[in-house]
Design an enzyme around this catalytic site. Structure first.
Site, PDB file in Angstrom:
ATOM      1  N   ASP A 198       0.784  -1.183  -0.062  1.00 53.03           N
ATOM      2  CA  ASP A 198       0.007  -0.114  -0.084  1.00 53.03           C
ATOM      3  C   ASP A 198       0.877   1.254  -0.138  1.00 53.03           C
ATOM      4  OD1 ASP A 198      -2.472  -1.541   0.330  1.00 53.03           O
ATOM      5  OD2 ASP A 198      -1.621  -1.758   2.438  1.00 53.03           O
ATOM      6  N   HIS A 207      -4.198  -2.645  -5.928  1.00 51.58           N
ATOM      7  CA  HIS A 207      -3.671  -1.556  -6.291  1.00 51.58           C
ATOM      8  C   HIS A 207      -4.592  -0.297  -7.107  1.00 51.58           C
ATOM      9  CE1 HIS A 207       0.505  -3.685  -7.162  1.00 51.58           C
ATOM     10  NE2 HIS A 207      -0.099  -3.745  -5.946  1.00 51.58           N
TER      11      HIS A 207
HETATM   12  P1  IMP Z   1      -2.109 -12.825   2.818  1.00 48.68           P
HETATM   13  O1  IMP Z   1      -1.104 -12.719   2.051  1.00 48.68           O
HETATM   14  O2  IMP Z   1      -3.378 -12.282   2.314  1.00 48.68           O
HETATM   15  O3  IMP Z   1      -2.294 -14.218   3.500  1.00 48.68           O
HETATM   16  O4  IMP Z   1      -1.804 -12.020   4.243  1.00 48.68           O
HETATM   17  C1  IMP Z   1      -0.683 -11.944   4.988  1.00 48.68           C
HETATM   18  C2  IMP Z   1      -0.344 -10.491   5.587  1.00 48.68           C
HETATM   19  O5  IMP Z   1       0.037  -9.796   4.393  1.00 48.68           O
HETATM   20  C3  IMP Z   1      -1.590  -9.819   6.218  1.00 48.68           C
HETATM   21  O6  IMP Z   1      -0.860  -9.056   7.440  1.00 48.68           O
HETATM   22  C4  IMP Z   1      -2.136  -9.188   5.203  1.00 48.68           C
HETATM   23  O7  IMP Z   1      -2.693  -7.938   5.514  1.00 48.68           O
HETATM   24  C5  IMP Z   1      -0.934  -8.268   4.313  1.00 48.68           C
HETATM   25  N1  IMP Z   1      -1.050  -8.301   2.929  1.00 48.68           N
HETATM   26  C6  IMP Z   1      -1.431  -9.089   2.035  1.00 48.68           C
HETATM   27  N2  IMP Z   1      -1.660  -8.694   0.782  1.00 48.68           N
HETATM   28  C7  IMP Z   1      -1.299  -7.312   1.190  1.00 48.68           C
HETATM   29  C8  IMP Z   1      -1.464  -5.723   0.388  1.00 48.68           C
HETATM   30  O8  IMP Z   1      -1.706  -6.092  -0.891  1.00 48.68           O
HETATM   31  N3  IMP Z   1      -1.169  -4.803   1.008  1.00 48.68           N
HETATM   32  C9  IMP Z   1      -1.036  -4.635   2.406  1.00 48.68           C
HETATM   33  N4  IMP Z   1      -0.999  -5.943   3.209  1.00 48.68           N
HETATM   34  C10 IMP Z   1      -1.272  -7.041   2.516  1.00 48.68           C
HETATM   35 MG    MG Z   2      -2.653  -2.166  -1.805  1.00 47.29          MG
END
Ligand code: IMP
Ligand code: MG
Length: 338
Positions: A13, A42
């Site tokens: 982000d 995004h």
């Molecule tokens: P997962 O990859 O969806 O299993 O999430 C694992 C960790 O990565 C969590 O803390 C999510 O909030 C974070 N996370 C996954 N994708 C994003 C993203 O695109 N932006 C910010 N945090 C992310």
């Molecule tokens: Mg994002």
């Protein structure tokens, strides 16, 4: 530079979508490749419209760019088809034959996993579960789905041929350096390596071909889900500073902290960028809002940017000053040359 890789410097982000859409509009690359998966949202704001993309490259705003999804990426068919429709890009979207496909059972498996949802704070999009299947070699890929047949191609060949022809390519990374499975705040990380090296490996392009690595830092740090966030502010303080944000995919409030130079140094070490982009600069210096020229920035704002370049020993070349893709101060000519 012919091949540019755009990487997040924090926990995701950072505004990679905005930076990639700007570079798409200005540099007009022949190809833009999206890596990662649908857990990463995004956001692109351009000409009064907003798109929240989870799988298509943010370069779609430049209509001459071919939009590709890397073999190491994971798509979900409904998400892909919806985004193709929303961006009217059907004729120029390509998926690698080996791009992994997330199925409903992967989403269900993650959402019923308490450790993942409660302790790690996963977005619950099925990405990690599909990666497990990929490693066990039972995950289906794009070539197994007849409805994707007309979209499939050999992405690494297309990218290499474009570069051999003298064309330019942008690779759009996902999440941020400290969510890397290997180099992040394990176990509070995502299910892939999000650093520059990991991202080019997803595409199938040699490190020798990389011209530029642009490391994107938002003017403050945010994090969704669990895990350490050095200098974390109370939610009241986040509101006072006007830094409130919500996750693109999950809608969860983002935790926030001030710009952290030590963390930034580590991100620089892990990615060795040639350039740095700073986004949401107007959140630190409201009078910078919407400015597109360096000389229009107040002196203290220019000093802040210069102090970051000096501390990190990497030039800040792009400064985002508003939501629109074109709200950008582009210092590449001054700093690097034509
Ligand atoms: P997962 O990859 O969806 O299993 O999430 C694992 C960790 O990565 C969590 O803390 C999510 O909030 C974070 N996370 C996954 N994708 C994003 C993203 O695109 N932006 C910010 N945090 C992310
Ligand atoms: Mg994002």
């Amino acid at each position: 530079m012919p091949l540019s890789v755009i990487i997040g410097g924090w926990f995701g982000d950072e505004g990679k979508g905005k930076v990639v859409s700007y570079l798409g509009l200005v540099d007009k690359p022949g190809i833009c490749v999206r890596t990662g998966s649908i857990n990463a949202g995004h956001t692109v704001n351009y000409n009064g419209r907003t798109w929240k993309l989870r799988i298509l490259p943010s370069c779609f705003v430049n209509e001459s760019t071919q939009l590709m999804i890397a073999p190491g990426a994971l798509l979900k068919i409904d998400v892909l088809l919806r985004e193709i429709k929303e961006t009217s890009s059907a004729s120029r979207v390509w998926v690698d034959v080996n791009t992994g496909v997330i199925e409903d059972r992967h989403v269900e498996s993650e959402r019923s996993n308490e450790y993942l949802m409660k302790v790690i704070g996963s977005t619950g999009q099925g990405v990690g579960a599909a990666m497990v299947d990929r490693i066990l070699r039972v995950l289906k890929t794009a070539k197994d789905f007849p409805e994707l047949r007309d979209l499939t191609t050999d992405v690494s060949r297309e990218v290499n041929e474009e570069l051999d022809r003298g064309g330019s390519v942008i690779i759009e990374g996902t999440q941020g350096t400290f969510l890397s499975l290997y180099h992040g705040t394990y176990p509070y990380v995502t299910s892939r390596d999000t650093t520059a090296a990991g991202v080019i490996s997803e595409v199938g392009v040699s490190p020798r071909l990389v011209g530029d690595i642009v490391l994107v830092f938002k003017a403050y740090v945010t994090r969704v889900g669990a895990g350490e966030l050095p200098g974390e502010l109370s939610m009241d303080e986040v509101i006072t500073r006007g830094w409130t944000e919500r996750g693109t995919v999950t809608g969860r409030p983002r935790r926030a902290a001030p710009f952290n130079i030590d963390l930034a140094r580590r991100a620089v070490m892990l990615n060795r960028p040639t350039q740095i982009a700073i986004t949401k600069f107007d959140a630190l210096f409201p009078s910078a809002r919407g400015k597109r020229k360096w000389v229009d920035l107040p002196v203290e704002a220019r000093k802040w940017i210069e102090s970051i370049s000096e501390a990190l020993k990497v030039p800040v070349t792009l400064v985002g000053t508003g939501e629109d893709s074109m709200d950008m101060i582009d210092l590449r000519r001054e700093v690097i040359g034509p």
